[in-house]
Write an enzyme that holds these catalytic residues in place. Structure first.
Site, short mmCIF file in Angstrom:
data_model
loop_
_atom_site.label_atom_id
_atom_site.label_comp_id
_atom_site.label_asym_id
_atom_site.label_seq_id
_atom_site.Cartn_x
_atom_site.Cartn_y
_atom_site.Cartn_z
N ARG A 171 10.96 -87.48 24.11
CA ARG A 171 11.87 -88.57 23.77
C ARG A 171 13.28 -88.33 24.32
O ARG A 171 14.08 -89.26 24.36
CB ARG A 171 11.95 -88.72 22.24
CG ARG A 171 10.66 -89.21 21.62
CD ARG A 171 10.65 -88.97 20.13
NE ARG A 171 11.66 -89.74 19.44
CZ ARG A 171 11.43 -90.83 18.74
NH1 ARG A 171 10.22 -91.32 18.66
NH2 ARG A 171 12.40 -91.45 18.13
N TRP B 151 19.92 -86.26 20.14
CA TRP B 151 20.38 -86.89 21.39
C TRP B 151 21.77 -87.43 21.06
O TRP B 151 21.90 -88.37 20.29
CB TRP B 151 19.41 -88.00 21.77
CG TRP B 151 19.63 -88.62 23.10
CD1 TRP B 151 19.29 -88.10 24.31
CD2 TRP B 151 20.20 -89.91 23.38
NE1 TRP B 151 19.62 -88.98 25.32
CE2 TRP B 151 20.17 -90.10 24.78
CE3 TRP B 151 20.72 -90.93 22.58
CZ2 TRP B 151 20.65 -91.25 25.39
CZ3 TRP B 151 21.19 -92.09 23.20
CH2 TRP B 151 21.15 -92.23 24.58
#
Ligand code: F6R
Length: 611
Positions: free
Chosen positions: A27, A75
């Site tokens: 991801r 992230w």
């Protein structure tokens, strides 16, 4: 995007958490962390910047064990990638939290918490949530209640998981705008932001819905909805196997996924067409009624999925004779659409969790569309669950961040939509048979196109030192050129742009010189002669032309022009899928030749669950 994993069991769950994080690596992330309550309820946290293996090494260097814990891949959104910003974040008294999403009112909450004595050790919005939960917990009540009070104060998007030394027998979850799932085991339970993380542990899942808060213990799951009312959410059995996310003999997931396309497209068509007919089962009986009423189609998506929608626009207007518009979800969601009568709203998404696409669907539900259709690859996704009609693309898990098989299966599924709409708007059985036959031929033609790989690998060497590239196409090949350019830029970091070839002389021709490769896609369509004239404009300026062309195009390699001959007799409805394949292979080989991280390109995430 960020990933969440959690587990509560009678065994040491650290290997489960780390394996879950590894399975979420695709991801995209920049740091990782874990917080575990050991057997006596004391919290231990380990966080590192970089790959999950670095976290594993840190855990090995500082043995960490326990039966309850949460873990995260981050992230960065608020605050740079660093150990202090990595999750889990901790408040006082051993309360730890992992969070996906963005809290929009974090500054106001942070100011209030600072004023009441909380100190912050990170720049994240997540730490605000940790302190806020602690603040409510201090006033009395359970951890579940404290999370409930906190989420009521949050504005923005979140999936979160919380554990606390004060209540060490449970994990509390909450969802608003970001997916979170509970995996059910035997005397043990798991949580994650994506079922891929949990497939080695269980195939039985419960998906939280928007506004839900849940309490997960070893033996029970209790869910309340936004109003605090207890609710039962459906149990799903996933058909995915734990090794579905394995790259096997291939050097990269992207390469594997490129080569899986014949099978993936065949699966997308399977049991939906037979004997030259589109079966009613393809979209379900409710769809037949909707399609008969459909007077216009509006398609919404992001990135590569938007390019699939752009292709569909040409196909729907040309073959079904229905007006069709296509738009990027992040734009659509912030305007006030004027909806023509009986317009079908179509979303396209690989993940089914893209925040902008989901928000667009939710807006569309209030805007007076005829119905909503999701074209999506993930059966358990929010988009699928919230749409009235669904067509699953059956590409299988796509792990490479750059979308390949998801794109071609989307076009195949949209091909079925074209047939359905054409059929309900007067296409004859003969026309239906021709379109269906062309779609069914696709896997074989993709296979032939994949055989061009050695030629394309050789061609890729010419791009290694380049800084720019231009992609050209006309008609359905314009969005295919856009997709080719997106693929090249996202994995090789070469700046690339796509133009409808007829636009060349309105500006971009100024860029063309002998250092600018120009890539064109030229199937044998009505626009071929027009495209050829546009390409002559490039040649006349000394540009280096690379053309993927139909064998009957009459185009030949010459000085400054390289023609790569594609399979013959590719029809109008087949060309978008077939001409995508060499562009995928080109970007793959350019990227590997440049030594970039093909499956996890810098700064990008697979599933964009934040705005
Ligand atoms: C590019 C790519 C992205 C996605 C976009 C939408 O290769 O994969 O542009 O297409 O982020 O994602 P989905 O399709 O999951 O909605």
């Amino acid at each position: 995007m960020c990933g969440i994993v959690g587990a509560i069991a009678q065994r040491d769950i650290v290997p489960v958490l780390v394996e879950g994080l590894r399975r979420l690596e695709y991801r995209g992330y920049d740091s990782a962390g874990i917080a575990v309550l050991n057997g006596s309820g004391a919290l231990k946290r380990v966080r590192t910047v970089g790959k999950v293996q670095i976290l594993q090494d840190a855990i090995d260097g500082s043995p960490t064990h326990g039966p309850i814990g949460i873990a995260h891949t981050r992230w960065a959104t608020h605050g740079v990638p660093s150990e202090r910003n990595a999750h889990p974040h901790i408040s006082d008294d051993g309360l730890a939290i992992v969070h996906n999403g963005i809290i929009e009112n974090h500054e106001a909450l942070r100011a209030e918490l600072s004023a009441s004595g909380y100190t912050f050790t990170s720049d994240t919005d997540t730490e605000v949530i940790a302190h806020r939960i602690h603040h409510h917990l201090k006033k009395g009540g359970t951890l579940l209640e404290a999370v409930g009070h906190t989420v009521a104060e949050l504005e923005g998007a979140y999936a979160l998981a919380v554990v606390s030394e004060s209540d060490p027998e449970r994990i509390i979850l909450a969802r608003e705008g970001c997916p979170v799932v509970i995996g059910l085991g035997k005397n043990e339970n798991f949580v994650a932001s994506d079922i891929a993380a949990l497939l080695p542990q269980t195939r039985t899942f419960v998906f939280l819905e928007e506004g839900d808060v849940a309490e997960v213990t070893r033996t029970s799951v209790r869910i309340t909805d936004r109003s605090g009312k207890p609710v039962e959410r459906k149990i799903h059995e996933s058909e995915l196997s734990a090794d579905a996310a394995d790259k096997g003999q291939y050097a990269h997931f992207m390469l594997k996924e490129i080569h899986e396309q014949p099978r993936a497209v065949a699966d997308t068509l399977q049991e939906r067409v037979a004997n030259g007919r589109l079966l009613e089962a393809a979209f379900g009986p409710a769809a037949t009624e909707v399609f008969a009423k459909t007077e216009a189609v509006h398609i919404i998506a992001c990135g590569t999925s938007y390019h699939a929608g752009f292709v569909a626009r040409y196909l729907i207007e040309q073959l079904a004779n229905i007006p069709c518009s296509v738009e990027i979800a992040s734009e659509f969601r912030y305007r006030s659409p004027v909806v023509p009568r009986n317009t079908l709203f179509v979303t396209i998404s690989q993940s089914g969790e893209t925040a902008d696409t989901l928000a667009a669907l939710r807006l569309a539900k209030q805007a007076g569309y005829l119905s909503s259709l999701a074209i999506c690859n993930v059966p358990e996704s929010s988009l699928v669950r919230e749409s009235e009609l669904v067509m699953l693309t059956r590409a299988g898990p796509e792990i490479g961040v750059a979308s390949t098989k998801a794109f071609t299966t989307q076009i195949a599924a949209l091909g079925l939509l074209v047939v359905a709409l054409a059929k309900s708007h007067g296409a004859t059985p003969e026309q239906e048979r021709t379109l269906v036959t062309r779609l069914v031929e696709l896997p074989g033609i993709i296979e032939k196109t994949l055989a061009l790989d050695p030629i394309i690998q050789d061609l890729a060497k010419r791009f290694v030192e380049k800084h720019h590239a231009l992609f050209l196409g006309r008609g359905t090949m314009y969005p295919i050129a856009m997709e080719g350019s997106l693929k090249l830029k996202e994995i090789s970091y070469i700046h690339a742009e796509a133009y409808a070839a007829g636009e060349l002389k309105h500006g971009p021709l100024a860029l063309v010189d002998d250092d600018m490769p120009v890539i064109a896609v030229a199937p044998n369509t009505d626009l071929l002669e027009k495209l050829k004239s546009n390409l002559m404009e490039v040649k006349a300026r000394g540009g280096e032309l690379i053309v993927f062309a139909d064998p009957e195009s009459g185009m030949k390699s010459s000085d400054g022009v390289t023609v790569i001959t594609m399979p013959k007799h590719v029809s109008y409805i087949q060309a978008p899928v077939v001409y995508t394949i060499p562009l995928q292979m080109l970007s793959y080989h350019v990227a590997t030749a440049r030594g970039t991280d093909v499956d996890k390109p810098r700064n990008l995430a697979k599933s964009v669950t934040v705005e």
